[in-house]
Write an enzyme that holds these catalytic residues in place. Structure first.
Site, short mmCIF file in Angstrom:
data_model
loop_
_atom_site.label_atom_id
_atom_site.label_comp_id
_atom_site.label_asym_id
_atom_site.label_seq_id
_atom_site.Cartn_x
_atom_site.Cartn_y
_atom_site.Cartn_z
N HIS A 1 0.81 -1.21 0.00
CA HIS A 1 0.00 0.00 0.00
C HIS A 1 0.84 1.27 0.00
O HIS A 1 0.46 2.27 -0.60
CB HIS A 1 -0.96 -0.01 1.20
CG HIS A 1 -2.06 -1.00 1.04
ND1 HIS A 1 -2.29 -2.01 1.95
CD2 HIS A 1 -2.99 -1.17 0.07
CE1 HIS A 1 -3.31 -2.74 1.54
NE2 HIS A 1 -3.75 -2.25 0.41
N CYS B 1 -8.78 -2.23 -12.07
CA CYS B 1 -8.22 -1.02 -11.44
C CYS B 1 -7.00 -1.30 -10.58
O CYS B 1 -6.58 -0.43 -9.82
CB CYS B 1 -9.29 -0.32 -10.61
SG CYS B 1 -10.01 -1.33 -9.32
#
Length: 755
Positions: A367, A680
């Site tokens: 992340h 995505c």
């Protein structure tokens, strides 16, 4: 000095006086070796300095021939001095010439000396040189003498590290302490970052190593150790940290090291030899680091980080310093260097000043990497020992394309990268020229290119790149950078601003995807053995419906009078989607009842990230208005490869037939139900993978802003039908010998596609 503790303390005081004299560097070194030789009752004392070309050069001597200074050189694999530098540990010999590593240097006149004691000059575990004493007699050096010489070497380490000796060296032969380093890692985020190092957790630099009051320094050390142990004990006793888990194991390891009697005893002995408490901590840690860096046992090398952190905590306790740099102190072109960090920690920096990120850990789909890409930062991960090799303020170049870091780069490298920056600027201008061109392939296939976003700073990229909209707006980033839970009004303002910036272009908002490694600073963390598989995303939202309801309400109010698209993350079953949609319907009813304006239409979708949903495609597609494939999580769950674990995150290629078959299933199901499917994840942000996705039937790709230009450039030249003819037979090949990546690369080269 032999057998006494007064000797080294007296020597250190004399050395401090010499260090304070306003004299030339060579004169200072010459005085130092005379003092050490006299104190050690040795006929010879010599200082060898490691140069940038990995050569050890004699810089000063008392006892050897004076004209050998700056003439005698040897590599680290030559002689006893080279052996000490290579092994980074002391070597004491009563018959030096009988040692297999002995190398005769006739220009020094050392053949008359039989005994030898050499200690490495260390800083942060790195060898800067070697300090040697020699005697004619076959002398056995005591442990006290070895310890004293190691303590004395810290003064020389400080002198070398200060750069004072650089003036004595010709270009190309400077001391290695400031040598340029070319470090290899893994490319995380494309781009070039030129700037200066900012250590995320700065090391404490010790400048005063010589003690004035030994009992006082001993008391300071004991008090700091007590404070350190207490802070670790308190962390272990805090609520939420009592359950088993990786975090507790780390703290338990810290407590074990903090209570280690051997560690404390070594530091006390260093203080008794005349060092300050800070100097003692640095001395012991440097010795320990030097040994562990050379260990072959991977467990020991991993523990090095724990010991570094513990030593830094102890130094901060001694010096009363906070570990965090004031944000106002950031240089204009900051390159953040860290072992690892959370997305929230990266977002806490002033984004207008940060140009790049270097991590010792970090995977391509972690992340923090995704956030770095969103911010347009060049990022390189898995750079061994980066936090120890770099000092705050060092010039550095981060090549996020090649996965390379140039620390303290020489002039020619800087010039080459300056030209590379100019070339990239020209290439970006070419991409900008494509901004208004429709994204239509060579054979007439329309493929919409959308952006991944999550912050207001991302919104100008829509106009800059000519994106068709935002395919994934990560709403959690607003929560991660806030110091307290954002009120509905704050959320409403953000969502409205996003929709206003998009205008007629669609924006797909993902509801909160927190949990796992995305922990909000104001929410109590829940310790889990496998956080990626745990209480996160839609699961947390359904268990805390007030949290989800407030966000949905803000989204619905922001979308008043226009179309609103929202989706739920990490849906594993149709029942979870149904529960999320029920909350949405409840909020619509509430707003309608209280007279609020509503969106003209609400499109509701789900993120396909959990493999279980692959076997519910027909059921979920009858419920949703659209699906978005989150390739990062889907890949990690398909292959049981934690995206944040660098040992396995890149173990499986997303272009393996097994992965592409899953993506094909989704595309075919979407076509069967006439529902749009967007991909995505980061997969769509790489040209070769984008070719594969287009061939599989994907017509909506959401990519990072920096990737949109290269992806469009590739797609404009692509014949999708030709790519499909290459790819499909390979997907159905069960031989186990298929290399789809190589086949697609050959296809792209044959077709002249820019990659």
């Amino acid at each position: 000095m032999r057998g006494t503790l007064g000797g080294p303390r007296v020597l250190l005081r004399r050395l401090r006086e010499v260090m304070a004299e306003p004299i030339h560097a060579q004169e200072r070194l010459d005085k130092i070796v005379v003092l050490i030789a006299a104190n050690m009752v040795a006929e010879v004392c010599s200082v060898y300095v490691l140069r940038v070309d990995a050569v050890l050069e004699l810089y000063a001597t008392e006892g050897l021939k004076a004209d050998a200074v700056h003439r005698t050189v040897m590599r680290v694999n030559e002689g006893l001095v080279g052996y000490v530098a290579r092994e980074a540990r002391p070597l004491a010999l009563s018959d030096a010439q009988g040692h297999p590593e002995f190398a005769y240097r006739p220009e020094t006149g050392e053949e008359i000396y039989n005994s030898f004691l050499g200690v490495p000059i260390l800083r942060a575990g790195d060898t800067l040189g070697v300090l040697v004493v020699q005697n004619r007699a076959h002398r056995t050096y005591t442990d006290e003498e070895i310890e004293a010489l190691q303590t004395t070497s810290m003064v020389l380490a400080e002198m070398i590290a200060s750069g004072e000796l650089t003036a004595l060296a010709p270009p190309g032969a400077e001391p290695a302490v400031r040598r340029p380093l070319h470090l290899n890692g893994v490319a995380l985020a494309d781009g070039l970052g030129l700037g200066h190092v900012v250590l995320h957790e700065p090391r404490v630099t010790v400048t005063n190593v010589i003690a004035d009051d030994v009992p006082h320094e001993t008391a300071r050390l004991d008090a700091a150790i007590h404070k350190l142990r207490h802070s670790i004990d308190m962390l272990l006793e805090e609520d939420g940290l009592g359950s088993p888990g990786e975090h507790r194991e780390i703290l338990e390891a810290y407590r074990m090291f903090a209570h280690d009697r051997g560690w404390l005893q070594k530091m006390r002995e260093a203080v008794l030899s005349g060092l300050t408490a800070e100097g003692a901590v640095e001395r012991v840690q440097s010795d320990t680091r030097a040994r562990m860096m050379r260990a072959s046992d991977p467990y020991l090398r991993e523990r090095l980080h724990d010991l570094d952190d513990l030593a830094n905590r102890l130094l901060r306790a001694l010096m009363g310093r906070d570990k965090v740099m004031e944000r106002a102190e950031l240089p204009e072109n900051a390159i953040i260097v860290a072992r690892n960090m959370s997305p929230a920690a990266l977002l806490d920096y002033d984004r207008t000043r940060v140009r790049g990120l270097v991590l010792e850990e970090g995977g391509t789909t972690s992340h923090v990497t995704i956030v770095a890409r969103a911010l347009g930062l060049a990022a390189v991960g898995q750079v061994d020992n980066a936090t120890s090799l770099a000092d705050s303020g060092d010039p550095v170049i981060v090549d996020g394309q090649a996965g390379e870091v140039h620390l303290r780069p020489p002039g020619d490298v800087e010039a080459a990268y300056a030209e590379k920056v100019r070339f990239r600027a020209r290439r970006q201008a070419q991409y900008a020229a494509l901004r208004t061109r429709p994204s239509v392939t060579k054979d007439g296939t329309h493929i919409k290119l959308l952006l991944n976003a999550g912050l207001l700073v991302d919104l100008p990229h829509m106009d800059e790149t000519g994106a068709a909209g935002i395919g994934l707006f990560r709403t959690e980033l607003q929560f991660m950078i806030a110091s307290a839970f954002p009120r509905i009004s704050e959320q409403l303002n953000l969502y409205r601003a996003v929709l206003d910036a998009a205008g007629e272009r669609p924006v797909t908002f993902r509801t909160l995807d927190i949990g796992g490694d995305k922990v909000l600073p104001y929410m109590r963390a829940v310790e889990e053995e496998n956080p990626a598989l745990g209480w996160r995303a839609i699961r947390l939202g359904l268990d805390r419906p007030g949290l989800l309801r407030s966000q949905v309400r803000a989204l619905l109010r922001a979308g008043a009078g226009r179309e609103l698209r929202l989706m739920f993350p990490m849906v594993a079953t149709t029942a979870e989607f149904d529960a999320g949609r029920a909350i949405l319907e409840r909020e619509l009813t509430h707003l309608r009842k209280h007279g609020h304006a509503l969106p003209e239409r609400v499109f509701v979708g789900a993120m396909l990230e959990v493999p279980s949903l692959l076997f519910q495609l027909d059921e979920i597609l009858t419920r949703v208005d659209f699906l978005s494939v989150g390739s990062n999580d889907l890949m990690q769950f398909l292959f049981a490869a934690d995206r944040s674990n660098v040992r396995v995150s890149d173990r499986f290629d997303p272009l393996l037939p097994t992965a592409l078959r899953a993506f094909r299933m989704v595309a075919e199901a979407g076509e069967r139900h006439n529902k749009p499917i967007t991909l995505c994840g980061e997969l769509a942000s790489r040209p070769l993978e984008a070719i594969a996705l287009a061939a599989l039937g994907y017509r909506l790709l959401s990519v990072s802003p920096a990737s949109l230009g290269p992806i469009k450039s590739t797609l404009l030249e692509l014949d999708v039908a030709a790519a499909r003819r290459v790819l499909m037979p390979l997907l159905d090949d069960n031989s186990g010998k298929v290399n789809i990546r190589a086949a697609l690369r050959s296809f792209a080269q044959a077709e002249g596609l820019p990659l």
